[in-house]
Design a protein around this motif. Structure first.
Motif, PDB file in Angstrom:
ATOM      1  N   UNK A 171       0.835  -1.189   0.000  1.00  0.00           N
ATOM      2  CA  UNK A 171       0.000   0.000   0.000  1.00  0.00           C
ATOM      3  C   UNK A 171       0.874   1.245   0.000  1.00  0.00           C
ATOM      4  N   UNK A 172       0.499   2.223  -0.814  1.00  0.00           N
ATOM      5  CA  UNK A 172       1.226   3.490  -0.882  1.00  0.00           C
ATOM      6  C   UNK A 172       0.222   4.644  -0.677  1.00  0.00           C
ATOM      7  N   UNK A 173       0.503   5.531   0.265  1.00  0.00           N
ATOM      8  CA  UNK A 173      -0.337   6.697   0.504  1.00  0.00           C
ATOM      9  C   UNK A 173       0.139   7.864  -0.356  1.00  0.00           C
ATOM     10  N   UNK A 174      -0.725   8.314  -1.253  1.00  0.00           N
ATOM     11  CA  UNK A 174      -0.388   9.381  -2.181  1.00  0.00           C
ATOM     12  C   UNK A 174      -0.959  10.693  -1.667  1.00  0.00           C
ATOM     13  N   UNK A 175      -0.212  11.789  -1.812  1.00  0.00           N
ATOM     14  CA  UNK A 175      -0.690  13.102  -1.390  1.00  0.00           C
ATOM     15  C   UNK A 175      -1.822  13.538  -2.316  1.00  0.00           C
ATOM     16  N   UNK A 176      -2.957  13.888  -1.733  1.00  0.00           N
ATOM     17  CA  UNK A 176      -4.139  14.297  -2.498  1.00  0.00           C
ATOM     18  C   UNK A 176      -4.509  15.721  -2.155  1.00  0.00           C
ATOM     19  N   UNK A 177      -5.172  16.406  -3.121  1.00  0.00           N
ATOM     20  CA  UNK A 177      -5.695  17.745  -2.849  1.00  0.00           C
ATOM     21  C   UNK A 177      -4.631  18.818  -2.820  1.00  0.00           C
TER      22      UNK A 177
END
Length: 203
Positions: free
Chosen positions: A197-203
């Protein structure tokens, strides 16, 4: 119904009494669910009413009916999902029942694919049928894709390519957009593993 009555009372309904204008607004609103029946020239509507009509055509009717659109339930799940995100919830619930992730993903996919389809079809029509107004071509795209059956009067003015685009839209909209895509895609391959799992910067 009330929106069309308020916007068009001093325009297309200017010579009608309030009860008559209300009835015409109601019939037109029902027609946008894909009855294909109108009692006044669509091209005489204001652009605000045409835009709102496209929204009604997109939402459509209830699932299991002969109406078109992405269906009311799809839109409700999408809206409730957005509200759940705003509230910081990690789940979606409607009427004391949780909605499965599969249905949430499917609802979002249907809406996104529908909007992309509308954009692509309208873009193709604008490239070839550049003599027609943008709003009219967008209206024709929505009407054909969501099987509404009403027109601003430019369908017979389109060339072979333009009418071909509308025909494809009607077929895809009748059998379902996702069903149409799944029918022409390659065979689904079962995934035997999961990636990190990779958390991507959103917004």
């Amino acid at each position: 119904t009330l929106f069309f009555l308020a916007v068009e009372k001093n325009k297309i309904f200017i010579n009608d009494s309030w009860p008559t204008a209300l009835l015409k607004s109601f019939i037109y609103n029902v027609s946008l669910r894909s009855s294909g029946f109108v009692i006044f020239p669509i091209e005489n509507l204001s652009e605000a009413s045409l835009l709102f009509s496209m929204a009604c055509m997109t939402i459509g009717a209830a699932p299991g009916s002969t109406g078109g659109g992405v269906k009311v339930t799809t839109c409700v799940i999408f809206i409730v999902t957005i509200l759940s995100i705003f509230k910081g919830k990690s789940y979606v619930e409607i009427g004391n029942r949780m909605i499965s992730e599969q249905q949430i993903y499917k609802s979002i996919s249907i809406l996104v694919v529908a909007m992309m389809w509308v954009f692509t079809s309208t873009f193709l029509l604008l490239l070839v049928e550049n003599k027609q107004a943008f709003v009219d071509l967008l209206f024709e795209t929505c009407s054909s894709l969501f099987n509404v059956g009403i027109s601003t009067g430019v369908t017979n003015k389109l060339g072979v390519f333009g009418q071909g685009v509308l025909i494809i839209n009607m077929i895809a909209g009748r059998i379902g957009i996702l069903t149409f895509i799944f029918a022409i895609r390659q065979k689904y391959e079962k995934q035997l593993y999961k990636l990190p799992v990779e958390n991507v910067i959103l917004g």
